[in-house]
Write a protein that holds these residues in place. Structure first.
Motif, PDB file in Angstrom:
ATOM      1  N   HIS A  27       0.824  -1.204   0.000  1.00 28.68           N
ATOM      2  CA  HIS A  27       0.000   0.000   0.000  1.00 28.68           C
ATOM      3  C   HIS A  27       0.860   1.256   0.000  1.00 28.68           C
TER       4      HIS A  27
ATOM      5  N   ILE B 170       4.509  -0.971  -7.738  1.00 24.31           N
ATOM      6  CA  ILE B 170       3.695   0.129  -7.233  1.00 24.31           C
ATOM      7  C   ILE B 170       4.604   1.350  -7.204  1.00 24.31           C
ATOM      8  N   ASP B 171       4.109   2.476  -7.674  1.00 23.50           N
ATOM      9  CA  ASP B 171       4.927   3.684  -7.760  1.00 23.50           C
ATOM     10  C   ASP B 171       5.066   4.357  -6.415  1.00 23.50           C
TER      11      ASP B 171
ATOM     12  N   LYS C 118      -0.025   5.747  -0.626  1.00 23.01           N
ATOM     13  CA  LYS C 118      -0.796   6.894  -1.103  1.00 23.01           C
ATOM     14  C   LYS C 118      -2.206   6.510  -1.540  1.00 23.01           C
ATOM     15  N   GLY C 119      -2.812   5.576  -0.825  1.00 23.70           N
ATOM     16  CA  GLY C 119      -4.160   5.138  -1.136  1.00 23.70           C
ATOM     17  C   GLY C 119      -4.245   4.088  -2.221  1.00 23.70           C
ATOM     18  N   ASN C 120      -3.118   3.728  -2.814  1.00 21.91           N
ATOM     19  CA  ASN C 120      -3.087   2.679  -3.833  1.00 21.91           C
ATOM     20  C   ASN C 120      -2.670   1.352  -3.208  1.00 21.91           C
ATOM     21  N   LYS C 121      -3.107   0.260  -3.837  1.00 20.99           N
ATOM     22  CA  LYS C 121      -2.816  -1.070  -3.299  1.00 20.99           C
ATOM     23  C   LYS C 121      -2.574  -2.046  -4.442  1.00 20.99           C
ATOM     24  N   LEU C 122      -1.523  -2.849  -4.300  1.00 20.75           N
ATOM     25  CA  LEU C 122      -1.269  -3.943  -5.231  1.00 20.75           C
ATOM     26  C   LEU C 122      -1.205  -5.241  -4.450  1.00 20.75           C
TER      27      LEU C 122
END
Length: 242
Positions: free
Chosen positions: A156, A240-241, A158-162
């Motif tokens: 996780h 994920i960036d 910045k609110g992104n998830k992989l």
């Protein structure tokens, strides 16, 4: 200069652990694996590249009260932390990484309650001051704290998830390999490289871990600087960036 094989860290190091004086008290699965996913992972061969063992860095104290966490010595360094209370405990290593390839390994213990796991590893921006308590996924923290959740396998930021990495449990050797030259962070479970990694890291960062429940703990087993990266390209890898 020492040659270190992460697969043999546990066997090579017989550690003595002793508590600090009271003034230094500190303070936040399913076992079935998919066969096809396991085939796509890589178990690293023994590492022969030379490493520089980090004999200085220690866990930092995020707790101003001195009542939430207990810090213990490991090989004369403050490298084991035990949660005293139930809270969001984010504990960083005091090593600021600006360049080079750095490896950080350790193990969790007693970090589950029934079917719920409370164990997280990750990196945080070096200039970000961790609050106390500190939950990595909280809105105030998520822009600066990236984390790999051992209870879900998700990464996780910045609110992104992989999703795609394996879950990890107590007693497994968990490793992060940060290549500050390339701007990447890779994860390993018992020396098996995981497919989800991080790219685009272009600023100083620190390693950190997260505890939540009383009597749970994390022990740093190795912190070192590598001469060469150990990561390999995986067929199913995803980034994920930062």
């Amino acid at each position: 200069m020492n040659t270190i094989n992460p697969q043999l860290i546990t066997q090579q190091r017989q550690q003595s652990v002793s508590p600090l004086p009271p003034s230094n008290i500190l303070s936040p699965v399913s076992k079935q694996q998919n066969v096809h996913r396991k085939l796509s992972l890589i178990r690293l061969a023994p590492i022969t590249s030379t490493t520089d063992d980090d004999s200085k860095s220690e866990l930092e104290n995020p707790d101003p009260t001195g009542q939430e966490l207990k810090l213990l010595y490991v090989d004369q360094l403050q490298r084991k932390v035990v949660a005293i209370s139930k809270n969001n405990h984010s504990i960083p290593l005091n090593l600021v990484i600006k360049n080079g390839i750095h490896c950080f390994s350790g193990k969790f213990d007693k970090s589950s309650i029934q079917d719920h796991a409370y164990r997280i590893i990750g990196i945080v921006k070096a200039d970000f001051r961790l609050s106390f308590p500190c939950a990595p996924g909280a809105e105030i923290n998520m822009q600066s704290m990236l984390y790999y959740n051992g209870g879900s396998g998700g990464v996780h930021f910045k609110g992104n998830k992989l999703e795609g990495n394996e879950k990890f449990v107590d007693g497994q050797l968990i490793t992060m390999e940060l290549n500050a030259n390339a701007g990447t962070l890779h994860f390993f479970i018992d020396s098996v490289q995981q497919p989800i990694f991080v790219k685009g890291i272009k600023e100083p960062v620190k390693f950190y871990i997260y505890l939540n429940i009383p009597d749970s703990s994390f022990t740093v087993l190795a912190s070192s600087k590598l001469k060469e990266p150990t990561v390999k390209k995986l067929a199913n890898e995803k980034a994920i960036d930062w």
